[in-house]
Motif scaffolding. Structure first.
Motif, mmCIF file in Angstrom:
data_model
loop_
_atom_site.group_PDB
_atom_site.id
_atom_site.type_symbol
_atom_site.label_atom_id
_atom_site.label_comp_id
_atom_site.label_asym_id
_atom_site.label_seq_id
_atom_site.Cartn_x
_atom_site.Cartn_y
_atom_site.Cartn_z
ATOM 1 N N SER A 42 0.831 -1.282 0.155
ATOM 2 C CA SER A 42 0.088 -0.058 -0.086
ATOM 3 C C SER A 42 0.870 1.269 0.039
ATOM 4 C CB SER A 42 -0.829 -0.037 0.938
ATOM 5 O OG SER A 42 -1.936 -1.148 1.035
ATOM 6 N N PRO A 43 0.303 2.337 -0.606
ATOM 7 C CA PRO A 43 1.113 3.607 -0.756
ATOM 8 C C PRO A 43 1.336 4.158 0.780
ATOM 9 C CG PRO A 43 -0.802 3.874 -1.489
ATOM 10 C CD PRO A 43 -0.517 2.395 -1.596
ATOM 11 N N PRO A 44 2.409 5.003 1.051
ATOM 12 C CA PRO A 44 2.476 5.434 2.171
ATOM 13 C C PRO A 44 1.477 6.640 2.264
ATOM 14 C CG PRO A 44 4.103 6.164 0.575
ATOM 15 C CD PRO A 44 3.448 5.110 0.138
ATOM 16 N N ASN A 45 1.499 7.507 3.367
ATOM 17 C CA ASN A 45 0.485 8.271 3.783
ATOM 18 C C ASN A 45 0.254 9.361 2.537
ATOM 19 O OD1 ASN A 45 -1.405 10.242 5.093
ATOM 20 N ND2 ASN A 45 0.157 11.027 6.701
ATOM 21 N N VAL A 46 -0.818 9.455 2.079
ATOM 22 C CA VAL A 46 -1.361 10.257 1.019
ATOM 23 C C VAL A 46 -1.845 11.815 1.414
ATOM 24 C CG1 VAL A 46 -1.390 8.591 -0.584
ATOM 25 C CG2 VAL A 46 -3.445 9.167 0.436
ATOM 26 N N ALA A 47 -2.248 11.500 2.954
ATOM 27 C CA ALA A 47 -3.243 12.601 3.207
ATOM 28 C C ALA A 47 -2.286 14.083 3.316
ATOM 29 C CB ALA A 47 -3.465 12.457 4.518
ATOM 30 N N GLU A 48 -0.805 14.054 3.273
ATOM 31 C CA GLU A 48 -0.363 15.303 3.440
ATOM 32 C C GLU A 48 0.068 15.935 1.990
ATOM 33 O OE1 GLU A 48 4.386 13.429 3.288
ATOM 34 O OE2 GLU A 48 3.191 13.571 5.190
ATOM 35 N N HIS A 49 -0.397 15.304 0.818
ATOM 36 C CA HIS A 49 -0.485 16.057 -0.470
ATOM 37 C C HIS A 49 -1.533 16.768 -0.825
ATOM 38 C CE1 HIS A 49 2.553 12.759 0.043
ATOM 39 N NE2 HIS A 49 3.166 13.266 -1.082
ATOM 40 N N ASP A 50 -1.348 17.654 -1.796
ATOM 41 C CA ASP A 50 -2.560 18.509 -2.135
ATOM 42 C C ASP A 50 -3.229 18.035 -3.485
ATOM 43 O OD1 ASP A 50 -2.068 20.982 -0.396
ATOM 44 O OD2 ASP A 50 -0.121 20.853 -1.464
ATOM 45 N N LEU A 51 -2.596 17.036 -4.174
ATOM 46 C CA LEU A 51 -3.020 16.379 -5.317
ATOM 47 C C LEU A 51 -2.569 14.838 -5.611
ATOM 48 C CD1 LEU A 51 -3.958 16.718 -8.351
ATOM 49 C CD2 LEU A 51 -1.538 17.178 -8.962
ATOM 50 N N ILE A 52 -3.627 14.148 -5.666
ATOM 51 C CA ILE A 52 -3.268 12.721 -5.937
ATOM 52 C C ILE A 52 -3.451 11.921 -7.113
ATOM 53 C CG2 ILE A 52 -3.824 10.233 -5.198
ATOM 54 C CD1 ILE A 52 -4.461 11.679 -2.397
ATOM 55 N N ASN A 72 -8.822 0.983 -2.994
ATOM 56 C CA ASN A 72 -9.753 0.715 -1.915
ATOM 57 C C ASN A 72 -9.100 1.103 -0.484
ATOM 58 O OD1 ASN A 72 -11.980 0.505 -3.705
ATOM 59 N ND2 ASN A 72 -11.542 -1.520 -4.021
ATOM 60 N N ASP A 73 -7.623 0.700 -0.263
ATOM 61 C CA ASP A 73 -7.194 0.680 0.896
ATOM 62 C C ASP A 73 -6.563 2.135 1.248
ATOM 63 O OD1 ASP A 73 -7.134 -2.215 1.050
ATOM 64 O OD2 ASP A 73 -5.183 -2.495 0.239
ATOM 65 N N LEU A 74 -6.814 3.061 0.462
ATOM 66 C CA LEU A 74 -6.508 4.273 0.760
ATOM 67 C C LEU A 74 -7.424 4.872 1.937
ATOM 68 C CD1 LEU A 74 -5.810 6.141 -2.694
ATOM 69 C CD2 LEU A 74 -4.121 5.420 -0.988
ATOM 70 N N PRO A 75 -6.978 5.564 2.762
ATOM 71 C CA PRO A 75 -7.781 6.182 3.830
ATOM 72 C C PRO A 75 -8.973 7.028 3.271
ATOM 73 C CG PRO A 75 -5.807 7.441 3.809
ATOM 74 C CD PRO A 75 -5.618 6.242 2.860
ATOM 75 N N ASP A 76 -10.033 7.346 4.032
ATOM 76 C CA ASP A 76 -10.902 8.200 3.646
ATOM 77 C C ASP A 76 -10.391 9.565 3.573
ATOM 78 O OD1 ASP A 76 -13.211 9.407 2.938
ATOM 79 O OD2 ASP A 76 -14.324 9.419 5.094
ATOM 80 N N LEU A 77 -10.269 10.005 2.311
ATOM 81 C CA LEU A 77 -9.836 11.360 2.301
ATOM 82 C C LEU A 77 -10.793 12.595 2.303
ATOM 83 C CD1 LEU A 77 -7.158 10.418 -0.517
ATOM 84 C CD2 LEU A 77 -6.896 10.735 2.076
ATOM 85 N N THR A 78 -12.275 12.324 2.138
ATOM 86 C CA THR A 78 -13.094 13.226 2.145
ATOM 87 C C THR A 78 -13.173 14.515 2.861
ATOM 88 O OG1 THR A 78 -14.802 11.505 1.481
ATOM 89 C CG2 THR A 78 -15.724 13.612 2.069
ATOM 90 N N PRO A 79 -12.737 14.326 4.152
ATOM 91 C CA PRO A 79 -12.556 15.326 5.131
ATOM 92 C C PRO A 79 -11.472 16.396 4.667
ATOM 93 C CG PRO A 79 -12.470 13.592 6.417
ATOM 94 C CD PRO A 79 -12.578 13.129 5.199
ATOM 95 N N ILE A 80 -10.242 15.846 4.022
ATOM 96 C CA ILE A 80 -9.152 16.561 3.710
ATOM 97 C C ILE A 80 -9.450 17.403 2.464
ATOM 98 C CG2 ILE A 80 -6.742 16.295 2.791
ATOM 99 C CD1 ILE A 80 -6.756 13.706 4.670
ATOM 100 N N PHE A 81 -10.192 16.916 1.334
ATOM 101 C CA PHE A 81 -10.371 17.546 0.137
ATOM 102 C C PHE A 81 -11.785 18.184 -0.018
ATOM 103 C CE2 PHE A 81 -7.017 14.465 -0.598
ATOM 104 C CZ PHE A 81 -6.049 14.938 -1.298
ATOM 105 N N HIS A 82 -12.406 18.338 1.161
ATOM 106 C CA HIS A 82 -13.568 19.137 0.987
ATOM 107 C C HIS A 82 -13.384 20.282 1.436
ATOM 108 C CE1 HIS A 82 -15.952 15.880 -0.480
ATOM 109 N NE2 HIS A 82 -16.958 16.538 -0.440
#
Length: 82
Positions: A42-52, A72-82
């Motif tokens: 699985s990829p490392p933490n993606v939450a610290e990025h502005d674009l995926i 599907n294994d990525l964390p829920d990013l909805t709170p970050i990108f809204h």
């Protein structure tokens, strides 16, 4: 500086070349980019990025199975990108 994360699966190196070119283009526009090849982990933490960006070859109108599983294994990013 804005950060971009490019996740890709490349079976024959074509998708890897495209991912690298996208990374280069984003760097030219001021992004700090991280490239990650999906190789069964699985990829490392993606939450610290502005674009995926996610790249995959397409088989019968669908992305490769391992790409779908990793997305599907990525964390829920909805709170970050809204």
């Amino acid at each position: 500086m804005k950060k971009a994360f490019i996740i890709y699966f490349s079976q024959g190196a074509t998708t890897a070349k495209v991912a690298t070119e996208i990374s280069n283009g984003l760097k030219d526009r001021g992004y700090d980019t991280d490239l990650f090849s999906i190789t069964g982990v699985s990829p490392p933490n993606v939450a610290e990025h502005d674009l995926i960006d996610i790249g995959s070859p397409v088989y019968v109108y669908r992305p490769a199975f391992n790409t779908t599983a990793d997305v599907n294994d990525l964390p829920d990013l909805t709170p970050i990108f809204h």
